[in-house]
Design an enzyme around this catalytic site. Structure first.
Site, mmCIF file in Angstrom:
data_model
loop_
_atom_site.group_PDB
_atom_site.id
_atom_site.type_symbol
_atom_site.label_atom_id
_atom_site.label_comp_id
_atom_site.label_asym_id
_atom_site.label_seq_id
_atom_site.Cartn_x
_atom_site.Cartn_y
_atom_site.Cartn_z
ATOM 1 N N GLU A 1 0.829 -1.209 0.000
ATOM 2 C CA GLU A 1 0.000 0.000 0.000
ATOM 3 C C GLU A 1 0.864 1.261 0.000
ATOM 4 O OE1 GLU A 1 -3.010 -0.039 -0.638
ATOM 5 O OE2 GLU A 1 -3.564 -2.103 -0.200
ATOM 6 N N ASN B 1 1.283 3.815 -3.233
ATOM 7 C CA ASN B 1 0.946 5.241 -3.124
ATOM 8 C C ASN B 1 2.072 6.120 -3.655
ATOM 9 O OD1 ASN B 1 -1.562 4.836 -2.087
ATOM 10 N ND2 ASN B 1 -1.053 5.382 0.018
ATOM 11 N N ARG C 1 -8.527 3.209 -8.184
ATOM 12 C CA ARG C 1 -8.217 3.310 -6.758
ATOM 13 C C ARG C 1 -9.495 3.241 -5.949
ATOM 14 N NH1 ARG C 1 -3.720 2.444 -8.152
ATOM 15 N NH2 ARG C 1 -4.116 0.979 -6.530
HETATM 16 N N1 LIG Z 1 2.883 9.154 -1.252
HETATM 17 C C1 LIG Z 1 1.859 9.968 -1.564
HETATM 18 N N2 LIG Z 1 2.076 11.127 -2.249
HETATM 19 C C2 LIG Z 1 1.040 11.949 -2.570
HETATM 20 N N3 LIG Z 1 -0.252 11.703 -2.251
HETATM 21 C C3 LIG Z 1 -0.518 10.575 -1.561
HETATM 22 C C4 LIG Z 1 0.509 9.651 -1.187
HETATM 23 N N4 LIG Z 1 -0.068 8.632 -0.511
HETATM 24 C C5 LIG Z 1 -1.384 8.893 -0.476
HETATM 25 N N5 LIG Z 1 -1.672 10.059 -1.090
HETATM 26 C C6 LIG Z 1 -3.007 10.695 -1.197
HETATM 27 O O1 LIG Z 1 -3.847 10.130 -0.211
HETATM 28 C C7 LIG Z 1 -5.012 9.549 -0.812
HETATM 29 C C8 LIG Z 1 -5.458 8.326 -0.035
HETATM 30 O O2 LIG Z 1 -4.507 7.280 -0.129
HETATM 31 P P1 LIG Z 1 -4.994 5.769 0.052
HETATM 32 O O3 LIG Z 1 -3.838 4.866 -0.157
HETATM 33 O O4 LIG Z 1 -5.742 5.649 1.342
HETATM 34 O O5 LIG Z 1 -6.075 5.595 -1.114
HETATM 35 P P2 LIG Z 1 -5.800 5.505 -2.692
HETATM 36 O O6 LIG Z 1 -4.353 5.281 -2.949
HETATM 37 O O7 LIG Z 1 -6.413 6.705 -3.323
HETATM 38 O O8 LIG Z 1 -6.638 4.218 -3.101
HETATM 39 P P3 LIG Z 1 -6.189 2.677 -2.831
HETATM 40 O O9 LIG Z 1 -5.017 2.707 -1.882
HETATM 41 O O10 LIG Z 1 -7.402 2.049 -2.211
HETATM 42 O O11 LIG Z 1 -5.847 2.115 -4.143
HETATM 43 C C9 LIG Z 1 -4.610 9.301 -2.255
HETATM 44 O O12 LIG Z 1 -5.712 9.264 -3.126
HETATM 45 C C10 LIG Z 1 -3.685 10.499 -2.526
HETATM 46 O O13 LIG Z 1 -4.425 11.647 -2.820
HETATM 47 MG MG LIG Z 2 -3.298 3.796 -1.969
#
Ligand SMILES: Nc1ncnc2c1ncn2[C@@H]1O[C@H](COP(=O)(O)OP(=O)(O)OP(=O)(O)O)[C@@H](O)[C@H]1O
Ligand SMILES: [Mg+2]
Lengths: 147, 101
Positions: free
Chosen positions: A48, A52, A106
């Site tokens: 995860e 990200n 996502r």
């Molecule tokens: N390393 C990162 N750099 C920039 N933005 C991030 C980063 N990690 C997370 N985010 C932001 O936080 C949000 C939530 O992250 P999360 O991992 O909970 O969900 P997701 O990645 O959108 O979906 P999923 O993990 O279920 O595929 C992302 O949509 C993004 O906007």
């Molecule tokens: Mg994610």
């Protein structure tokens, strides 16, 4: 607190490295003699955090991801995943279940999964500077283990 | 080939296999899209027994299949879910949306 052991790996934000990062973390954690479920939890949380960084931190370019793995006294494993990407403007909002800036591919459950699979999750981020995700998990010592 | 399609009565079973992460999800999504669009199954069963790893990228794949089934008035069920995938689905509350055997 001083780490007993540590490994740092740096890799390019290519999706092919997701499997590598999971395997590297699982290999490093093996010295704590984790159960199969604990290994699965570690791999899931790493996947995860690294996904990200690949998907959100560097949306239209390749960047550098640094994963630091450390072990502390008492069987505590710490996993830190750091990028120098776009950053998160509002971390609390980003951590909310179902919140996503990604599209159809996502689900907004990454942080929720990291939280439920690890014992602690800290997210530090600065727009245009990058994001650092630090997770901890205590691996209980098992009867008969030589740890 | 991460998916295998078999059908029986009105149910279409699609077996997913391998690691469903961001790296592998897109190909699986495309193959599932094709299978659903050509077969239009009234009942779709996704067999996860061959899934060796799944993260949130897999949830998006499954929810997309659910939406497609809903669009054609069909149903979706998942079966033979390995422990790791099960824990991911539970943490994300997917059981409220899709029937998990
Ligand atoms: N390393 C990162 N750099 C920039 N933005 C991030 C980063 N990690 C997370 N985010 C932001 O936080 C949000 C939530 O992250 P999360 O991992 O909970 O969900 P997701 O990645 O959108 O979906 P999923 O993990 O279920 O595929 C992302 O949509 C993004 O906007
Ligand atoms: Mg994610």
């Amino acid at each position: 607190m001083k780490a007993i052991d540590q490994v740092t790996v740096t890799f390019t934000s290519r999706s092919a490295n997701e499997g590598f990062a999971r395997a590297a973390a699982a290999c490093f954690a093996a010295q704590l003699d984790p159960t199969l479920d604990e290994v699965a939890d570690i791999k899931t949380a790493v996947s995860e955090a690294v996904t990200n960084a690949i998907v959100h931190a560097y949306p239209d370019c390749l960047g550098k991801i640094v994963m630091r793995l450390r072990i502390f006294d008492g069987g505590v494993l710490e996993i830190q995943v750091k990028d120098s990407g776009v950053g998160i403007p509002d971390v609390d909002k980003a951590r909310t279940p179902l919140y996503t800036t990604g599209g159809e591919e996502r689900s907004g459950m990454g942080f929720t999964i990291m939280e439920s699979f690890m014992d602690g999750l800290r997210v530090r981020s600065q727009p245009d500077k990058g994001t650092t995700v630090t997770m901890r998990k205590r691996i209980a010592r098992r009867a008969g283990s030589s740890q | 080939m991460p998916i295998t399609v078999t059908s029986r009565d009105s149910a279409l079973t699609i077996a997913l296999s391998g690691e469903i992460d961001h790296h592998g999800a897109r190909e699986m999504m495309t193959q599932l899209d094709d299978a659903i669009a050509t077969r239009l199954p009234a009942r779709l069963v996704l067999d996860l027994s061959g899934v060796t790893f799944m993260d949130s990228s897999g949830i998006a794949v499954l929810l997309r299949a659910l939406r497609q089934e809903q669009q054609i008035g069909g149903s979706l069920r998942m079966t033979n879910i390995p422990t790791q995938a099960r824990r991911v689905l539970d943490a994300a509350g997917v059981g409220r949306l899709i029937t998990l055997d």
